[in-house]
Design a protein around this motif. Structure first.
Motif, PDB file in Angstrom:
ATOM      1  N   VAL A 224       0.827  -1.210   0.000  1.00 15.52           N
ATOM      2  CA  VAL A 224       0.000   0.000   0.000  1.00 15.52           C
ATOM      3  C   VAL A 224       0.860   1.258   0.000  1.00 15.52           C
ATOM      4  O   VAL A 224       0.486   2.274  -0.588  1.00 15.52           O
ATOM      5  CB  VAL A 224      -0.963  -0.013   1.215  1.00 15.52           C
ATOM      6  N   ASP A 225       2.039   1.189   0.621  1.00 16.81           N
ATOM      7  CA  ASP A 225       2.877   2.371   0.785  1.00 16.81           C
ATOM      8  C   ASP A 225       3.200   3.086  -0.531  1.00 16.81           C
ATOM      9  O   ASP A 225       2.960   4.283  -0.658  1.00 16.81           O
ATOM     10  CB  ASP A 225       4.154   2.006   1.542  1.00 16.81           C
ATOM     11  N   PRO A 226       3.719   2.386  -1.578  1.00 16.28           N
ATOM     12  CA  PRO A 226       3.983   3.111  -2.828  1.00 16.28           C
ATOM     13  C   PRO A 226       2.705   3.605  -3.506  1.00 16.28           C
ATOM     14  O   PRO A 226       2.714   4.620  -4.196  1.00 16.28           O
ATOM     15  CB  PRO A 226       4.701   2.098  -3.717  1.00 16.28           C
TER      16      PRO A 226
ATOM     17  N   GLN B 159      -0.981   8.944 -10.197  1.00 14.40           N
ATOM     18  CA  GLN B 159      -0.199   8.395 -11.302  1.00 14.40           C
ATOM     19  C   GLN B 159      -0.460   6.898 -11.468  1.00 14.40           C
ATOM     20  O   GLN B 159      -0.670   6.414 -12.575  1.00 14.40           O
ATOM     21  CB  GLN B 159       1.301   8.623 -11.090  1.00 14.40           C
ATOM     22  N   LEU B 160      -0.411   6.162 -10.356  1.00 10.75           N
ATOM     23  CA  LEU B 160      -0.572   4.713 -10.426  1.00 10.75           C
ATOM     24  C   LEU B 160      -1.985   4.323 -10.836  1.00 10.75           C
ATOM     25  O   LEU B 160      -2.184   3.503 -11.733  1.00 10.75           O
ATOM     26  CB  LEU B 160      -0.213   4.079  -9.079  1.00 10.75           C
TER      27      LEU B 160
ATOM     28  N   GLY C  45       4.224  -2.387 -16.380  1.00 13.00           N
ATOM     29  CA  GLY C  45       4.568  -1.023 -15.963  1.00 13.00           C
ATOM     30  C   GLY C  45       4.422  -0.830 -14.468  1.00 13.00           C
ATOM     31  O   GLY C  45       5.274  -0.218 -13.813  1.00 13.00           O
ATOM     32  N   LEU C  46       3.343  -1.370 -13.913  1.00 11.96           N
ATOM     33  CA  LEU C  46       3.139  -1.280 -12.463  1.00 11.96           C
ATOM     34  C   LEU C  46       4.198  -2.071 -11.701  1.00 11.96           C
ATOM     35  O   LEU C  46       4.718  -1.622 -10.683  1.00 11.96           O
ATOM     36  CB  LEU C  46       1.738  -1.784 -12.101  1.00 11.96           C
ATOM     37  N   LEU C  47       4.524  -3.264 -12.201  1.00 12.27           N
ATOM     38  CA  LEU C  47       5.548  -4.080 -11.548  1.00 12.27           C
ATOM     39  C   LEU C  47       6.919  -3.414 -11.618  1.00 12.27           C
ATOM     40  O   LEU C  47       7.715  -3.527 -10.682  1.00 12.27           O
ATOM     41  CB  LEU C  47       5.616  -5.468 -12.191  1.00 12.27           C
TER      42      LEU C  47
ATOM     43  N   LEU D 153      -2.285  -2.239  -6.544  1.00 10.09           N
ATOM     44  CA  LEU D 153      -2.074  -2.967  -5.297  1.00 10.09           C
ATOM     45  C   LEU D 153      -1.768  -4.438  -5.578  1.00 10.09           C
ATOM     46  O   LEU D 153      -0.882  -5.035  -4.951  1.00 10.09           O
ATOM     47  CB  LEU D 153      -3.301  -2.825  -4.396  1.00 10.09           C
ATOM     48  N   ALA D 154      -2.472  -5.026  -6.541  1.00  7.57           N
ATOM     49  CA  ALA D 154      -2.218  -6.427  -6.911  1.00  7.57           C
ATOM     50  C   ALA D 154      -0.786  -6.587  -7.436  1.00  7.57           C
ATOM     51  O   ALA D 154      -0.102  -7.555  -7.104  1.00  7.57           O
ATOM     52  CB  ALA D 154      -3.224  -6.881  -7.967  1.00  7.57           C
ATOM     53  N   ALA D 155      -0.332  -5.644  -8.256  1.00  3.87           N
ATOM     54  CA  ALA D 155       1.029  -5.720  -8.800  1.00  3.87           C
ATOM     55  C   ALA D 155       2.059  -5.626  -7.686  1.00  3.87           C
ATOM     56  O   ALA D 155       3.047  -6.375  -7.664  1.00  3.87           O
ATOM     57  CB  ALA D 155       1.250  -4.602  -9.820  1.00  3.87           C
ATOM     58  N   PHE D 156       1.842  -4.733  -6.743  1.00  2.00           N
ATOM     59  CA  PHE D 156       2.799  -4.570  -5.647  1.00  2.00           C
ATOM     60  C   PHE D 156       2.803  -5.786  -4.733  1.00  2.00           C
ATOM     61  O   PHE D 156       3.852  -6.206  -4.252  1.00  2.00           O
ATOM     62  CB  PHE D 156       2.498  -3.297  -4.855  1.00  2.00           C
ATOM     63  N   LEU D 157       1.632  -6.371  -4.494  1.00  2.00           N
ATOM     64  CA  LEU D 157       1.562  -7.598  -3.690  1.00  2.00           C
ATOM     65  C   LEU D 157       2.284  -8.741  -4.402  1.00  2.00           C
ATOM     66  O   LEU D 157       3.029  -9.499  -3.777  1.00  2.00           O
ATOM     67  CB  LEU D 157       0.107  -7.980  -3.418  1.00  2.00           C
ATOM     68  N   LEU D 158       2.056  -8.871  -5.702  1.00  2.00           N
ATOM     69  CA  LEU D 158       2.703  -9.926  -6.469  1.00  2.00           C
ATOM     70  C   LEU D 158       4.226  -9.770  -6.444  1.00  2.00           C
ATOM     71  O   LEU D 158       4.961 -10.749  -6.296  1.00  2.00           O
ATOM     72  CB  LEU D 158       2.185  -9.913  -7.904  1.00  2.00           C
ATOM     73  N   GLN D 159       4.703  -8.534  -6.573  1.00  2.00           N
ATOM     74  CA  GLN D 159       6.139  -8.282  -6.508  1.00  2.00           C
ATOM     75  C   GLN D 159       6.684  -8.648  -5.128  1.00  2.00           C
ATOM     76  O   GLN D 159       7.773  -9.203  -5.005  1.00  2.00           O
ATOM     77  CB  GLN D 159       6.434  -6.809  -6.825  1.00  2.00           C
TER      78      GLN D 159
END
Length: 198
Positions: A17-19, A26-27, A65-67, A184-190
């Motif tokens: 969630v932080d980023p 933008q995101l 791009g999100l990842l 959020l899904a991309a950041f969790l996956l990363q």
């Protein structure tokens, strides 16, 4: 023993969630724009296979791009739109081929039975983060993802199942909700990938 997404779900969620909270416009703008294009593609009078292929390509570009933002630990407050396209410029063929392979092979396996398609989708869930991290070809990324998920299935499976379930529910409820969820899904996956790799 290292911390896993299962042992510290709140910490994992907080890291994801932080980023997002640093640069929500933008995101979410990038993600919502991609989902709006998906919606427009669905209305075009194209053959089903071509329409599906274009949708998978677009999802791959948006998601990579999100990842890339999370993978490169870019300062979310200084994001520029061209940074979302950076992975596409660096490795266009594997990046465009990967969503087509994962989507079409999972769909074909689902035609036989639903369970094999879901199993393949779960095994290949980390292939985009692997491709962005290690480079190489799409097949290599899919194989490395399957190896990671197989070797650490106790740690990864519950998180991946929940991630895919929320993604499907978001997509069913509306393109705008999917657009808000995708960063959020991309950041969790990363984060899942980093914990599995480390």
């Amino acid at each position: 023993m290292s911390a896993t997404p299962l042992r510290l779900p709140l910490q994992t969620l907080r890291r994801a969630v932080d980023p997002y909270t640093q640069a929500p416009l933008q995101l979410a703008g990038w993600s919502l724009g991609g989902c709006l294009l998906l919606q427009l593609l669905a209305w075009l009078p194209l053959p089903v296979l071509l329409q599906s292929a274009l949708m998978l390509l677009l999802i791959g570009v948006v998601f990579s791009g999100l990842l890339a933002v999370m993978h490169q630990r870019l300062d979310a407050t200084k994001l520029r739109w061209r940074q979302f396209l950076q992975p596409l410029r660096r490795a266009p063929v594997p990046l465009l081929l990967l969503p087509l392979l994962v989507g079409s092979l999972s769909a074909l396996a689902s035609l036989a039975l639903l369970l094999p398609g879901m199993a393949l989708l779960l095994l290949w869930s980390l292939s985009m983060p692997v491709l962005l991290d290690q480079g190489g070809e799409a097949w290599d990324a899919m194989g490395a993802s399957a190896d990671l998920v197989r070797h650490q299935w106790r740690q990864l499976l519950p998180g991946l199942l929940l991630l895919w379930l929320i993604t499907l529910i978001s997509a069913a409820l509306g393109w705008w909700l999917l657009g808000l969820w995708l960063p959020l899904a991309a950041f969790l996956l990363q984060d899942f990938y980093c914990s599995a790799k480390g």
